[in-house]
Design a protein around this motif. Sequence first.
Motif, PDB file in Angstrom:
ATOM      1  N   GLY A 114      46.250 -25.084 -12.898  1.00 24.87           N
ATOM      2  CA  GLY A 114      46.121 -26.140 -13.605  1.00 24.87           C
ATOM      3  C   GLY A 114      46.834 -26.781 -13.556  1.00 24.87           C
ATOM      4  O   GLY A 114      47.955 -26.220 -13.554  1.00 24.87           O
ATOM      5  N   ALA A 115      45.925 -27.863 -13.568  1.00 20.16           N
ATOM      6  CA  ALA A 115      47.145 -28.906 -13.797  1.00 20.16           C
ATOM      7  C   ALA A 115      46.882 -30.576 -14.634  1.00 20.16           C
ATOM      8  O   ALA A 115      46.120 -30.375 -14.166  1.00 20.16           O
ATOM      9  N   SER A 116      47.833 -31.211 -15.249  1.00 19.98           N
ATOM     10  CA  SER A 116      47.563 -32.480 -15.244  1.00 19.98           C
ATOM     11  C   SER A 116      48.451 -33.816 -15.351  1.00 19.98           C
ATOM     12  O   SER A 116      49.506 -32.956 -14.738  1.00 19.98           O
ATOM     13  N   ALA A 117      48.405 -34.968 -14.796  1.00 21.46           N
ATOM     14  CA  ALA A 117      49.037 -35.876 -14.308  1.00 21.46           C
ATOM     15  C   ALA A 117      49.254 -36.499 -16.241  1.00 21.46           C
ATOM     16  O   ALA A 117      48.549 -37.358 -16.346  1.00 21.46           O
ATOM     17  N   GLY A 118      50.392 -36.056 -16.725  1.00 23.18           N
ATOM     18  CA  GLY A 118      50.422 -36.338 -17.991  1.00 23.18           C
ATOM     19  C   GLY A 118      50.413 -35.391 -19.006  1.00 23.18           C
ATOM     20  O   GLY A 118      49.693 -34.291 -18.191  1.00 23.18           O
ATOM     21  N   ASN A 119      50.945 -35.166 -20.233  1.00 27.80           N
ATOM     22  CA  ASN A 119      51.058 -34.033 -20.851  1.00 27.80           C
ATOM     23  C   ASN A 119      50.617 -34.039 -22.206  1.00 27.80           C
ATOM     24  O   ASN A 119      51.376 -34.142 -23.359  1.00 27.80           O
ATOM     25  N   PRO A 120      49.343 -35.203 -22.701  1.00 25.01           N
ATOM     26  CA  PRO A 120      48.034 -34.461 -21.918  1.00 25.01           C
ATOM     27  C   PRO A 120      47.406 -35.972 -20.960  1.00 25.01           C
ATOM     28  O   PRO A 120      48.866 -35.874 -20.972  1.00 25.01           O
ATOM     29  N   GLY A 121      46.439 -35.166 -19.995  1.00 23.78           N
ATOM     30  CA  GLY A 121      46.673 -36.674 -19.328  1.00 23.78           C
ATOM     31  C   GLY A 121      45.132 -35.991 -18.337  1.00 23.78           C
ATOM     32  O   GLY A 121      44.983 -34.849 -18.468  1.00 23.78           O
ATOM     33  N   PRO A 122      45.044 -36.452 -17.197  1.00 23.73           N
ATOM     34  CA  PRO A 122      43.464 -36.106 -16.937  1.00 23.73           C
ATOM     35  C   PRO A 122      44.051 -34.705 -16.093  1.00 23.73           C
ATOM     36  O   PRO A 122      45.359 -35.081 -15.093  1.00 23.73           O
ATOM     37  N   ALA A 123      42.942 -34.037 -16.134  1.00 26.15           N
ATOM     38  CA  ALA A 123      43.614 -32.565 -15.642  1.00 26.15           C
ATOM     39  C   ALA A 123      42.403 -32.031 -14.123  1.00 26.15           C
ATOM     40  O   ALA A 123      41.703 -32.767 -14.381  1.00 26.15           O
ATOM     41  N   GLY A 124      43.098 -31.095 -13.657  1.00 26.80           N
ATOM     42  CA  GLY A 124      42.157 -30.314 -12.910  1.00 26.80           C
ATOM     43  C   GLY A 124      42.390 -28.795 -12.605  1.00 26.80           C
ATOM     44  O   GLY A 124      43.640 -27.931 -13.279  1.00 26.80           O
ATOM     45  N   ALA A 125      41.263 -28.127 -12.298  1.00 22.44           N
ATOM     46  CA  ALA A 125      41.827 -26.464 -12.395  1.00 22.44           C
ATOM     47  C   ALA A 125      40.980 -26.055 -10.704  1.00 22.44           C
ATOM     48  O   ALA A 125      40.675 -27.001 -10.188  1.00 22.44           O
ATOM     49  N   GLY A 126      41.827 -25.186  -9.926  1.00 26.14           N
ATOM     50  CA  GLY A 126      41.820 -24.796  -8.824  1.00 26.14           C
ATOM     51  C   GLY A 126      41.693 -23.673  -8.404  1.00 26.14           C
ATOM     52  O   GLY A 126      42.410 -22.412  -9.642  1.00 26.14           O
ATOM     53  N   ILE A 127      40.771 -23.344  -8.189  1.00 20.05           N
ATOM     54  CA  ILE A 127      40.796 -20.846  -7.727  1.00 20.05           C
ATOM     55  C   ILE A 127      40.878 -20.524  -6.065  1.00 20.05           C
ATOM     56  O   ILE A 127      40.467 -21.974  -5.541  1.00 20.05           O
ATOM     57  N   TYR A 128      41.475 -20.014  -5.526  1.00 18.69           N
ATOM     58  CA  TYR A 128      41.310 -19.477  -4.063  1.00 18.69           C
ATOM     59  C   TYR A 128      41.039 -18.392  -4.373  1.00 18.69           C
ATOM     60  O   TYR A 128      41.991 -17.311  -4.817  1.00 18.69           O
ATOM     61  N   MET A 129      39.970 -17.657  -3.898  1.00 23.61           N
ATOM     62  CA  MET A 129      39.776 -16.440  -3.761  1.00 23.61           C
ATOM     63  C   MET A 129      39.320 -15.776  -2.808  1.00 23.61           C
ATOM     64  O   MET A 129      39.069 -16.635  -2.225  1.00 23.61           O
ATOM     65  N   LYS A 130      39.476 -14.749  -2.738  1.00 19.72           N
ATOM     66  CA  LYS A 130      39.476 -14.220  -1.206  1.00 19.72           C
ATOM     67  C   LYS A 130      40.079 -12.009  -1.599  1.00 19.72           C
ATOM     68  O   LYS A 130      39.732 -11.872  -2.393  1.00 19.72           O
ATOM     69  N   ARG A 131      38.591 -12.227  -0.809  1.00 18.64           N
ATOM     70  CA  ARG A 131      38.302 -10.583  -0.549  1.00 18.64           C
ATOM     71  C   ARG A 131      38.111 -10.188   1.123  1.00 18.64           C
ATOM     72  O   ARG A 131      37.042 -10.951   2.097  1.00 18.64           O
ATOM     73  N   GLY A 132      39.179  -9.162   1.641  1.00 16.28           N
ATOM     74  CA  GLY A 132      38.936  -9.291   2.773  1.00 16.28           C
ATOM     75  C   GLY A 132      38.840 -10.242   4.049  1.00 16.28           C
ATOM     76  O   GLY A 132      39.739 -11.377   3.210  1.00 16.28           O
TER      77      GLY A 132
END
Length: 135
Positions: free
Chosen positions: A8-26
């Motif tokens: 998770g990240a935000s520009a400012g704390n608080p501020g506009p934010a975002g979530a990222g996921i990277y999933m892998k199996r094989g």
Amino acid sequence: MLEIYIDGASAGNPGPAGAGIYMKRGSAMWKESWPLPGMSNHEAEFHACLKALKRAEEEGFRIVSLRSDAKVLVEAVEKRHTKNKQFRPLLEEILHVMDTSFDHVFIKWISSSRNGEADRLAKTAVQQSQKEYKH
């Protein structure tokens, strides 16, 4: 077992934010990011965890290994408790999904240097959120 890297990240704390996921199996991989409204980067980490679990559930996985560079998230999930009132509802939802949708969920803290793909995805989502924030 599905490996999931979250950030998770935000520009400012608080501020506009975002979530990222990277999933892998094989050889299979999933990469996703979501813009989030204004919040702290730690709160965005909890949202990333919840979104990752819901995506893994949608894909039908029963055993997952979550990796995060946010000690506050990892410790809260491991202890199944947080003193932070802002994180508590998110943690409760995370624990509910873990307990009702999966056979096993492992969570592990990793260094930021080992979480690059999820970090890039979260930062991309922050940029999207900043555009939406301005409108």
